[in-house]
Motif scaffolding. Structure first.
Motif, PDB file in Angstrom:
ATOM      1  N   LYS A  47       0.821  -1.215   0.000  1.00 30.40           N
ATOM      2  CA  LYS A  47       0.000   0.000   0.000  1.00 30.40           C
ATOM      3  C   LYS A  47       0.855   1.264   0.000  1.00 30.40           C
ATOM      4  N   TYR A  48       2.101   1.142   0.492  1.00 30.55           N
ATOM      5  CA  TYR A  48       2.956   2.319   0.622  1.00 30.55           C
ATOM      6  C   TYR A  48       4.040   2.385  -0.460  1.00 30.55           C
ATOM      7  N   HIS A  49       3.869   1.692  -1.580  1.00 25.41           N
ATOM      8  CA  HIS A  49       4.933   1.650  -2.587  1.00 25.41           C
ATOM      9  C   HIS A  49       5.194   3.016  -3.210  1.00 25.41           C
ATOM     10  N   ASP A  50       4.231   3.947  -3.137  1.00 20.98           N
ATOM     11  CA  ASP A  50       4.465   5.306  -3.626  1.00 20.98           C
ATOM     12  C   ASP A  50       4.146   6.340  -2.537  1.00 20.98           C
ATOM     13  N   ASP A  51       4.265   5.918  -1.264  1.00 13.22           N
ATOM     14  CA  ASP A  51       3.921   6.801  -0.146  1.00 13.22           C
ATOM     15  C   ASP A  51       4.931   6.640   0.997  1.00 13.22           C
ATOM     16  N   PRO A  52       6.121   7.229   0.873  1.00 19.94           N
ATOM     17  CA  PRO A  52       7.122   7.075   1.940  1.00 19.94           C
ATOM     18  C   PRO A  52       6.682   7.647   3.282  1.00 19.94           C
ATOM     19  N   LEU A  53       5.921   8.738   3.276  1.00 19.15           N
ATOM     20  CA  LEU A  53       5.471   9.311   4.541  1.00 19.15           C
ATOM     21  C   LEU A  53       4.508   8.371   5.250  1.00 19.15           C
ATOM     22  N   GLY A  54       3.551   7.833   4.509  1.00 12.21           N
ATOM     23  CA  GLY A  54       2.627   6.880   5.106  1.00 12.21           C
ATOM     24  C   GLY A  54       3.361   5.668   5.648  1.00 12.21           C
ATOM     25  N   PHE A  55       4.388   5.224   4.912  1.00 12.51           N
ATOM     26  CA  PHE A  55       5.200   4.099   5.357  1.00 12.51           C
ATOM     27  C   PHE A  55       5.883   4.401   6.681  1.00 12.51           C
ATOM     28  N   VAL A  56       6.504   5.572   6.794  1.00 10.74           N
ATOM     29  CA  VAL A  56       7.234   5.934   8.018  1.00 10.74           C
ATOM     30  C   VAL A  56       6.293   6.006   9.216  1.00 10.74           C
ATOM     31  N   MET A  57       5.104   6.541   9.017  1.00 15.94           N
ATOM     32  CA  MET A  57       4.158   6.639  10.122  1.00 15.94           C
ATOM     33  C   MET A  57       3.612   5.274  10.535  1.00 15.94           C
ATOM     34  N   TRP A  58       3.562   4.336   9.567  1.00 16.62           N
ATOM     35  CA  TRP A  58       3.039   2.997   9.853  1.00 16.62           C
ATOM     36  C   TRP A  58       4.106   2.026  10.363  1.00 16.62           C
ATOM     37  N   ALA A  59       5.328   2.141   9.846  1.00 19.24           N
ATOM     38  CA  ALA A  59       6.342   1.108  10.052  1.00 19.24           C
ATOM     39  C   ALA A  59       7.062   1.200  11.389  1.00 19.24           C
ATOM     40  N   PHE A  60       6.972   2.318  12.092  1.00 17.27           N
ATOM     41  CA  PHE A  60       7.718   2.503  13.332  1.00 17.27           C
ATOM     42  C   PHE A  60       6.764   2.832  14.485  1.00 17.27           C
ATOM     43  N   PRO A  61       7.127   2.474  15.717  1.00 16.68           N
ATOM     44  CA  PRO A  61       6.207   2.600  16.866  1.00 16.68           C
ATOM     45  C   PRO A  61       6.158   4.000  17.462  1.00 16.68           C
ATOM     46  N   TRP A  62       5.735   4.964  16.660  1.00 18.46           N
ATOM     47  CA  TRP A  62       5.665   6.340  17.149  1.00 18.46           C
ATOM     48  C   TRP A  62       4.717   6.429  18.338  1.00 18.46           C
ATOM     49  N   GLY A  63       5.207   7.007  19.419  1.00 17.05           N
ATOM     50  CA  GLY A  63       4.376   7.259  20.589  1.00 17.05           C
ATOM     51  C   GLY A  63       4.025   6.044  21.418  1.00 17.05           C
ATOM     52  N   GLU A  64       4.512   4.867  21.062  1.00 26.28           N
ATOM     53  CA  GLU A  64       4.162   3.671  21.816  1.00 26.28           C
ATOM     54  C   GLU A  64       5.002   3.579  23.089  1.00 26.28           C
ATOM     55  N   PRO A  65       4.375   3.296  24.218  1.00 27.27           N
ATOM     56  CA  PRO A  65       5.114   3.203  25.498  1.00 27.27           C
ATOM     57  C   PRO A  65       6.189   2.124  25.440  1.00 27.27           C
ATOM     58  N   ASN A  66       7.224   2.333  26.242  1.00 26.38           N
ATOM     59  CA  ASN A  66       8.323   1.367  26.390  1.00 26.38           C
ATOM     60  C   ASN A  66       9.115   1.169  25.093  1.00 26.38           C
ATOM     61  N   THR A  67       9.103   2.144  24.231  1.00 27.14           N
ATOM     62  CA  THR A  67       9.963   2.137  23.040  1.00 27.14           C
ATOM     63  C   THR A  67      10.759   3.437  23.019  1.00 27.14           C
ATOM     64  N   THR A  68      11.802   3.480  22.186  1.00 29.18           N
ATOM     65  CA  THR A  68      12.615   4.694  22.087  1.00 29.18           C
ATOM     66  C   THR A  68      11.852   5.838  21.421  1.00 29.18           C
ATOM     67  N   LEU A  69      10.704   5.539  20.842  1.00 24.68           N
ATOM     68  CA  LEU A  69       9.891   6.581  20.201  1.00 24.68           C
ATOM     69  C   LEU A  69       8.679   6.947  21.046  1.00 24.68           C
ATOM     70  N   ALA A  70       8.710   6.591  22.320  1.00 27.96           N
ATOM     71  CA  ALA A  70       7.559   6.836  23.188  1.00 27.96           C
ATOM     72  C   ALA A  70       7.185   8.313  23.249  1.00 27.96           C
TER      73      ALA A  70
END
Length: 538
Positions: A47-70
């Motif tokens: 779904k993200y083959h032409d959407d790098p921004l959507g990929f970045v928001m989906w592929a990494f745990p932004w804002g998730e507790p107990n992660t480096t991106l919390a």
């Protein structure tokens, strides 16, 4: 937050068709995995083959507790804008493919390496048989910063188990055949070995090339890469990032004369996680309009271009300036020597006293011992020569000289003369490559001495000599990885067809004693008591 693999909401998404085949249509889509969590993951990636921004928001745990991106909510505005531009061009190209070129000049610490890591992971995981090359200004930068940042984000990547991250490559996992064509390599650049960039072809699929710290990547590498990126019906993405440290070269040209490429500048003050207090201190120390601040913070190229570390205005003023003796008489005399061997280079001896340069003497074909003898003549008043040829350095406080390379013989000869009390004047051997006293702002001692000389020229007086003035304005300069001023070396000057700045370096050497904290003293030999021999007759 995006759905995780195995969530029923991801199942049943349609495949994406066309010559630019996303990863969803790869061989891995065998009947054995249909309807599984892996099937869902592949569908989501497609779904993200032409959407790098959507990929970045989906592929990494932004804002998730107990992660480096919390505590992190997502990319910075400049990163969002670039990914949106890339997405728009991919969609506009469609089945015909596209050629995307982007150049980003920026201040320090704005997240370039993170952006590079995201593009690598997006490119390789959303399009089958993606090929690519990543390079940087140095092998150290590539290994310890660019690839290290990729490793950080790879560990957070939701689909990392599909790819193998090695020391110099990332490629499809558990497929010995396709790992040769579905991979992105980290390749140190070399002017003498550009084969890795000449082989950049991936007809009908996706090709990504990234230059990190592009300002100092050789023009020949740019030319080879550009000549290879010619495949039709292919997604070609070439992104270049760098601090604008140099006012020459291909990166400078692409940023100042953009044609088909996109150019954007990122001001470090507009990025949320940069050190605003440090920016304030730099503004107070250097001024917001200084080249230092422009490069490190604003992401702008310095005003001083090639051959302008010292401006012609400074040298013109210094050669015309006439000072009264009372201006410089109270200061010590410093004799400085820039030695050369043979060929086109000259050994140059300079006598400077405060704001005034008394004279410079150039000699060709002298070896170290002959130069030492000439220095000795000058220190004792040059009495053996006619008055018209006499260069008196009587009373000089010290002799500063380049003791490296060609200066090794001179160093030996002068030290032998000092040990024999032929020369009693303090000697200061200089190794230009040594760290600067002010190592926060200067790369090495030579750069620092030239900086000191540049400041001195505002009020100093030099001989009315065309060669000296041309040499003073002949050096290019840039900034190293720590943003310290770094001058062009003699070797690079001659490589580019220029002449060695012997007179200018000789004058610069005279500022070394002023950068030494310790008091200059002359080494004195300890007196040796005479033994008394008593002869007796048995």
């Amino acid at each position: 937050m995006a759905n995780l693999p195995g969530n029923p909401d991801l199942r049943g998404r349609p495949k994406v068709h066309g010559p630019n085949i996303p990863v969803r249509a790869a061989d891995a889509m065998a009947a054995a995995i249909q309807g599984t969590a892996i099937d869902d993951l592949l569908t989501e990636l497609a779904k993200y083959h032409d959407d790098p921004l959507g990929f970045v928001m989906w592929a990494f745990p932004w804002g998730e507790p107990n992660t480096t991106l919390a505590q992190e909510l997502g990319p910075e505005p400049w990163q969002v804008a670039q990914m949106q531009r890339i997405s728009a061009k991919l969609k506009a190209g469609g089945d015909l493919g596209c050629m995307i070129e982007e150049d980003i000049s920026s201040g320090h610490g704005i997240g370039k390496s993170a952006m590079v890591a995201w593009l690598i992971l997006w490119a390789i995981s959303t399009h089958e048989d993606t090929r690519g090359v990543v390079t940087a200004n140095t092998d150290t930068q590539l290994r310890t910063k660019t690839w290290a940042e990729l490793s950080k984000w790879y560990q957070l990547f939701i689909a990392k188990h599909m790819f193998h991250l090695a020391a110099t490559a990332i490629y499809i996992k558990d497929d010995k055949i396709r790992e040769k064509s579905w991979r992105i390599d980290a390749v140190p650049w070399s002017e003498n070995n550009t084969e890795a960039f000449a082989g950049l072809h991936n007809q009908g699929k996706r090709l990504i090339v990234i230059f990190d710290e592009a300002s100092t990547i050789a023009d020949s590498v740019w030319e080879v890469a550009r000549g290879a990126l010619t495949d039709a019906r292919t997604q070609i993405i070439w992104c270049r990032y760098g601090n604008p440290t140099r006012t020459s070269g291909e990166f400078h040209r692409m940023c100042t004369q953009p044609k088909r490429n996109e150019y954007h500048r990122v001001d470090a003050r507009e990025v949320s996680f940069t050190n605003k207090q440090l920016h304030k201190e730099w503004a107070e120390d250097y001024g917001e309009d200084s080249d230092f601040y422009r490069v490190r913070v604003k992401g702008m190229f310095p005003r001083a271009g090639y051959a302008n570390f010292i401006s012609p205005e400074l040298t013109t003023g210094a050669r015309r300036r006439r000072l009264s003796e009372s201006t410089y008489k109270p200061f010590q005399k410093i004799l400085s020597v820039d030695p050369a061997r043979f060929g086109d280079d000259f050994t140059v001896i300079t006598l400077r006293q405060g704001l005034h340069v008394h004279w410079q003497v150039s000699m060709s074909g002298y070896d170290g011992h002959q130069v030492a003898a000439r220095v000795h003549e000058m220190l004792r008043g040059d009495l053996g020569r006619p008055v018209s040829e006499r260069h008196d350095a009587l009373g000089a406080a010290c002799v500063a000289y380049d003791a490296n390379g060609n200066g090794a013989d001179l160093d030996t000869a002068l030290n032998n003369m000092r040990k024999s009390n032929i020369i009693t004047t303090p000697l200061i051997p200089v190794m230009w490559g040594q760290p600067a006293k002010d190592d926060k702002h200067y790369f090495n001692q030579r750069s620092e001495c030239w900086g000191k000389m540049r400041d001195w020229l505002e009020n100093g007086s030099i001989p009315d000599d065309d060669d000296l003035c041309n040499q003073l304005t002949s050096l290019d300069y840039g900034y190293d990885a720590l943003f310290r001023i770094q001058l062009q070396s003699k070797k690079d000057i001659k490589k580019n067809g220029g002449k060695s700045p012997d007179k200018a370096d000789s004058l610069a050497l005279s500022f070394v004693p002023e950068l030494i904290d310790r008091k200059i003293v002359s080494a004195k030999a300890k007196p040796v008591a005479r033994r008394k021999m008593v002869w007796t007759r048995n």
